[in-house]
Write a protein that holds these residues in place. Sequence first.
Motif, PDB file in Angstrom:
ATOM      1  N   GLY A  61      66.506  73.106  15.063  1.00 21.02           N
ATOM      2  CA  GLY A  61      66.603  71.756  14.539  1.00 21.02           C
ATOM      3  C   GLY A  61      65.877  71.629  13.225  1.00 21.02           C
ATOM      4  N   SER A  62      65.562  70.395  12.867  1.00 22.54           N
ATOM      5  CA  SER A  62      64.937  70.092  11.593  1.00 22.54           C
ATOM      6  C   SER A  62      63.716  69.220  11.817  1.00 22.54           C
ATOM      7  CB  SER A  62      65.941  69.359  10.686  1.00 22.54           C
ATOM      8  OG  SER A  62      65.309  68.839   9.536  1.00 22.54           O
ATOM      9  N   ILE A  63      62.701  69.427  10.989  1.00 28.62           N
ATOM     10  CA  ILE A  63      61.603  68.478  10.911  1.00 28.62           C
ATOM     11  C   ILE A  63      62.159  67.180  10.331  1.00 28.62           C
ATOM     12  CG2 ILE A  63      59.392  67.946   9.818  1.00 28.62           C
ATOM     13  CD1 ILE A  63      59.060  70.107  11.829  1.00 28.62           C
ATOM     14  N   ALA A  64      61.777  66.070  10.895  1.00 28.59           N
ATOM     15  CA  ALA A  64      62.175  64.762  10.370  1.00 28.59           C
ATOM     16  C   ALA A  64      60.915  63.975  10.037  1.00 28.59           C
ATOM     17  CB  ALA A  64      63.020  64.003  11.389  1.00 28.59           C
ATOM     18  N   ILE A  65      60.876  63.393   8.843  1.00 26.67           N
ATOM     19  CA  ILE A  65      59.725  62.591   8.435  1.00 26.67           C
ATOM     20  C   ILE A  65      60.242  61.210   8.034  1.00 26.67           C
ATOM     21  CG2 ILE A  65      57.781  62.369   6.845  1.00 26.67           C
ATOM     22  CD1 ILE A  65      57.854  65.403   6.480  1.00 26.67           C
ATOM     23  N   TRP A  66      59.863  60.208   8.808  1.00 22.44           N
ATOM     24  CA  TRP A  66      60.305  58.857   8.505  1.00 22.44           C
ATOM     25  C   TRP A  66      59.122  57.897   8.530  1.00 22.44           C
ATOM     26  CZ3 TRP A  66      61.167  61.173  13.243  1.00 22.44           C
ATOM     27  CH2 TRP A  66      60.736  60.499  14.391  1.00 22.44           C
ATOM     28  N   HIS A  67      59.338  56.732   7.962  1.00 24.72           N
ATOM     29  CA  HIS A  67      58.267  55.753   7.853  1.00 24.72           C
ATOM     30  C   HIS A  67      58.753  54.373   8.259  1.00 24.72           C
ATOM     31  CE1 HIS A  67      60.444  55.105   4.106  1.00 24.72           C
ATOM     32  NE2 HIS A  67      59.833  53.940   3.979  1.00 24.72           N
ATOM     33  N   GLU A  68      57.793  53.512   8.546  1.00 26.41           N
ATOM     34  CA  GLU A  68      58.062  52.098   8.804  1.00 26.41           C
ATOM     35  C   GLU A  68      57.198  51.300   7.832  1.00 26.41           C
ATOM     36  OE1 GLU A  68      58.185  48.997  12.608  1.00 26.41           O
ATOM     37  OE2 GLU A  68      57.546  51.092  12.864  1.00 26.41           O
ATOM     38  N   THR A  69      57.773  50.274   7.226  1.00 25.93           N
ATOM     39  CA  THR A  69      57.060  49.522   6.200  1.00 25.93           C
ATOM     40  C   THR A  69      56.575  48.177   6.731  1.00 25.93           C
ATOM     41  OG1 THR A  69      59.189  48.712   5.384  1.00 25.93           O
ATOM     42  CG2 THR A  69      58.242  50.618   4.270  1.00 25.93           C
ATOM     43  N   ILE A  70      55.600  47.622   6.031  1.00 27.43           N
ATOM     44  CA  ILE A  70      55.028  46.334   6.420  1.00 27.43           C
ATOM     45  C   ILE A  70      56.017  45.214   6.144  1.00 27.43           C
ATOM     46  CG2 ILE A  70      53.189  44.676   5.902  1.00 27.43           C
ATOM     47  CD1 ILE A  70      51.436  47.093   5.148  1.00 27.43           C
ATOM     48  N   ALA A  71      56.610  45.254   4.992  1.00 24.52           N
ATOM     49  CA  ALA A  71      57.570  44.220   4.592  1.00 24.52           C
ATOM     50  C   ALA A  71      58.609  44.877   3.698  1.00 24.52           C
ATOM     51  CB  ALA A  71      56.842  43.096   3.853  1.00 24.52           C
ATOM     52  N   ASP A  72      59.556  44.059   3.242  1.00 22.46           N
ATOM     53  CA  ASP A  72      60.539  44.608   2.302  1.00 22.46           C
ATOM     54  C   ASP A  72      59.802  45.219   1.127  1.00 22.46           C
ATOM     55  OD1 ASP A  72      62.630  43.780   3.862  1.00 22.46           O
ATOM     56  OD2 ASP A  72      62.797  41.833   2.854  1.00 22.46           O
ATOM     57  N   GLU A  73      60.145  46.444   0.788  1.00 20.45           N
ATOM     58  CA  GLU A  73      59.433  47.164  -0.264  1.00 20.45           C
ATOM     59  C   GLU A  73      59.659  46.504  -1.619  1.00 20.45           C
ATOM     60  OE1 GLU A  73      60.093  51.431   2.004  1.00 20.45           O
ATOM     61  OE2 GLU A  73      61.142  50.955   0.143  1.00 20.45           O
ATOM     62  N   ALA A  74      58.547  46.087  -2.223  1.00 21.51           N
ATOM     63  CA  ALA A  74      58.649  45.529  -3.568  1.00 21.51           C
ATOM     64  C   ALA A  74      58.993  46.650  -4.533  1.00 21.51           C
ATOM     65  CB  ALA A  74      57.325  44.872  -3.959  1.00 21.51           C
ATOM     66  N   GLU A  75      59.666  46.282  -5.599  1.00 30.18           N
ATOM     67  CA  GLU A  75      60.061  47.289  -6.575  1.00 30.18           C
ATOM     68  C   GLU A  75      58.833  48.012  -7.125  1.00 30.18           C
ATOM     69  OE1 GLU A  75      62.579  47.658 -10.757  1.00 30.18           O
ATOM     70  OE2 GLU A  75      62.446  45.737  -9.689  1.00 30.18           O
ATOM     71  N   GLY A  76      58.877  49.342  -7.078  1.00 30.40           N
ATOM     72  CA  GLY A  76      57.747  50.134  -7.557  1.00 30.40           C
ATOM     73  C   GLY A  76      56.719  50.450  -6.493  1.00 30.40           C
ATOM     74  N   TYR A  77      56.905  49.930  -5.272  1.00 33.50           N
ATOM     75  CA  TYR A  77      55.923  50.160  -4.208  1.00 33.50           C
ATOM     76  C   TYR A  77      56.517  50.904  -3.009  1.00 33.50           C
ATOM     77  CZ  TYR A  77      52.871  46.969  -6.732  1.00 33.50           C
ATOM     78  OH  TYR A  77      52.088  46.379  -7.686  1.00 33.50           O
ATOM     79  N   ALA A  78      57.683  51.494  -3.186  1.00 33.37           N
ATOM     80  CA  ALA A  78      58.285  52.261  -2.096  1.00 33.37           C
ATOM     81  C   ALA A  78      57.409  53.472  -1.781  1.00 33.37           C
ATOM     82  CB  ALA A  78      59.694  52.712  -2.478  1.00 33.37           C
ATOM     83  N   PRO A  79      57.089  53.720  -0.507  1.00 30.53           N
ATOM     84  CA  PRO A  79      56.238  54.865  -0.157  1.00 30.53           C
ATOM     85  C   PRO A  79      56.847  56.179  -0.637  1.00 30.53           C
ATOM     86  CG  PRO A  79      56.506  53.397   1.716  1.00 30.53           C
ATOM     87  CD  PRO A  79      57.473  52.926   0.668  1.00 30.53           C
ATOM     88  N   SER A  80      56.005  57.043  -1.205  1.00 32.95           N
ATOM     89  CA  SER A  80      56.464  58.363  -1.641  1.00 32.95           C
ATOM     90  C   SER A  80      55.366  59.380  -1.362  1.00 32.95           C
ATOM     91  CB  SER A  80      56.833  58.366  -3.125  1.00 32.95           C
ATOM     92  OG  SER A  80      55.698  58.096  -3.929  1.00 32.95           O
ATOM     93  N   VAL A  81      55.780  60.643  -1.173  1.00 38.36           N
ATOM     94  CA  VAL A  81      54.841  61.646  -0.715  1.00 38.36           C
ATOM     95  C   VAL A  81      55.267  63.036  -1.171  1.00 38.36           C
ATOM     96  CG1 VAL A  81      56.034  62.067   1.479  1.00 38.36           C
ATOM     97  CG2 VAL A  81      53.551  62.380   1.354  1.00 38.36           C
ATOM     98  N   GLU A  82      54.293  63.910  -1.321  1.00 39.48           N
ATOM     99  CA  GLU A  82      54.519  65.333  -1.543  1.00 39.48           C
ATOM    100  C   GLU A  82      54.138  66.047  -0.251  1.00 39.48           C
ATOM    101  OE1 GLU A  82      52.041  68.450  -4.147  1.00 39.48           O
ATOM    102  OE2 GLU A  82      53.234  67.086  -5.394  1.00 39.48           O
ATOM    103  N   VAL A  83      54.998  66.944   0.233  1.00 40.68           N
ATOM    104  CA  VAL A  83      54.806  67.573   1.543  1.00 40.68           C
ATOM    105  C   VAL A  83      54.467  69.053   1.373  1.00 40.68           C
ATOM    106  CG1 VAL A  83      55.830  68.014   3.809  1.00 40.68           C
ATOM    107  CG2 VAL A  83      56.463  65.947   2.544  1.00 40.68           C
ATOM    108  N   HIS A  84      53.435  69.493   2.073  1.00 42.76           N
ATOM    109  CA  HIS A  84      53.016  70.898   2.076  1.00 42.76           C
ATOM    110  C   HIS A  84      53.149  71.440   3.496  1.00 42.76           C
ATOM    111  CE1 HIS A  84      50.072  69.657  -1.384  1.00 42.76           C
ATOM    112  NE2 HIS A  84      51.350  69.626  -1.751  1.00 42.76           N
ATOM    113  N   ILE A  85      53.837  72.559   3.659  1.00 41.33           N
ATOM    114  CA  ILE A  85      54.020  73.174   4.987  1.00 41.33           C
ATOM    115  C   ILE A  85      53.564  74.623   4.939  1.00 41.33           C
ATOM    116  CG2 ILE A  85      55.653  73.796   6.810  1.00 41.33           C
ATOM    117  CD1 ILE A  85      56.860  71.307   4.339  1.00 41.33           C
ATOM    118  N   ASN A  86      52.718  74.995   5.880  1.00 41.55           N
ATOM    119  CA  ASN A  86      52.338  76.399   6.071  1.00 41.55           C
ATOM    120  C   ASN A  86      52.755  76.813   7.473  1.00 41.55           C
ATOM    121  OD1 ASN A  86      50.840  75.708   3.751  1.00 41.55           O
ATOM    122  ND2 ASN A  86      49.298  77.261   4.200  1.00 41.55           N
TER     123      ASN A  86
END
Length: 327
Positions: free
Chosen positions: A3-28
């Motif tokens: 299968g696949s690793i799945a990474i999802w999120h839940e937000t507090i409110a509708d994402e304001a422009e410029g505030y969408a969650p973003s991330v860099e992922v490191h896997i070892n």
Amino acid sequence: MRGSIAIWHETIADEAEGYAPSVEVHINIWRNRERNKRDHFDLFDIGFRFKELRSLRSLSIGLPFQLSNDQLVTDLFETMRDESTLSAIFNETLSPGELIDGGHTFQASSEKRVQFFVARCPDSERELREIGSGDDRVSVITLTDAFFSRLRPNVGDHYFRLRIKIPANQGNGFVSTIRPKDGAFLSTISTNEVVEFRLNERRNFSPAIREKLRHQRCALINIRAVHYFLIRDMGVEMTQSHTSFKKMRLLEPDMWERYLKGCRGFNPDKMIIYHWSAGGDKPVESFTALATFRAYYTGNLLFYAAVIVLLGTMGSAVQGFGTALLS
């Protein structure tokens, strides 16, 4: 199960422009050289460097295998407080600062400039559960709102890192092994392994994860970059890769011994690290890295010796019987 690793999120409110969650992922992924011993584990270490988290309520990591208990998931905050280890993880010279936030955070700095905050992720701020049924049952680790509420006041990048220990003899959704049919009769066994790491490959999600992603305010997180490292014993030969890896090098034992402290079956001065990556101007919607290896393991020597003795005994008996008939 594959299968696949799945990474999802839940937000507090509708994402304001410029505030969408973003991330860099490191896997070892650390592949243990001892495959059949108790208390030996493959290590799956996953780190997140958040570029934006102000609207983030929770983050979930869906794993394509089952974890028997929550003791198999640990936070690597204390391990990263060592300067040599912190620098090895990020492949640059970094210094850990003093503890802040009640001992839950420190600053990682380079040349007196703060690069990011490193956050502790205690058991009380994360959850481990299983969803789905039968062969489609998967484990999910969730970082709760209590964790992100603590991070929000500090302006800048935030990083945390977890370790997941998978028993070496348990399937993990990434590795397929092809063993020779006559392996029981060989003193040395050549085994072909296919290691295929998948991240956010929707077609490989379990039905339970697909159902989760249908909920309001729940979606796959915006991934800006992926850095995937596969670490193996140097006696294991890579035979092919679906795409060129970014870098390949020997581990620096002095820098990695503390990182692997207490983990049996790993020898940092005899291991090779392979690095694949993705990222750029556009988000990484999905990521796949496939490599094949040939590993050599010692066979069942007792069984092998017993077969040799048995064949010798049978040969002697046949010779004796033939001699008796001729005489």
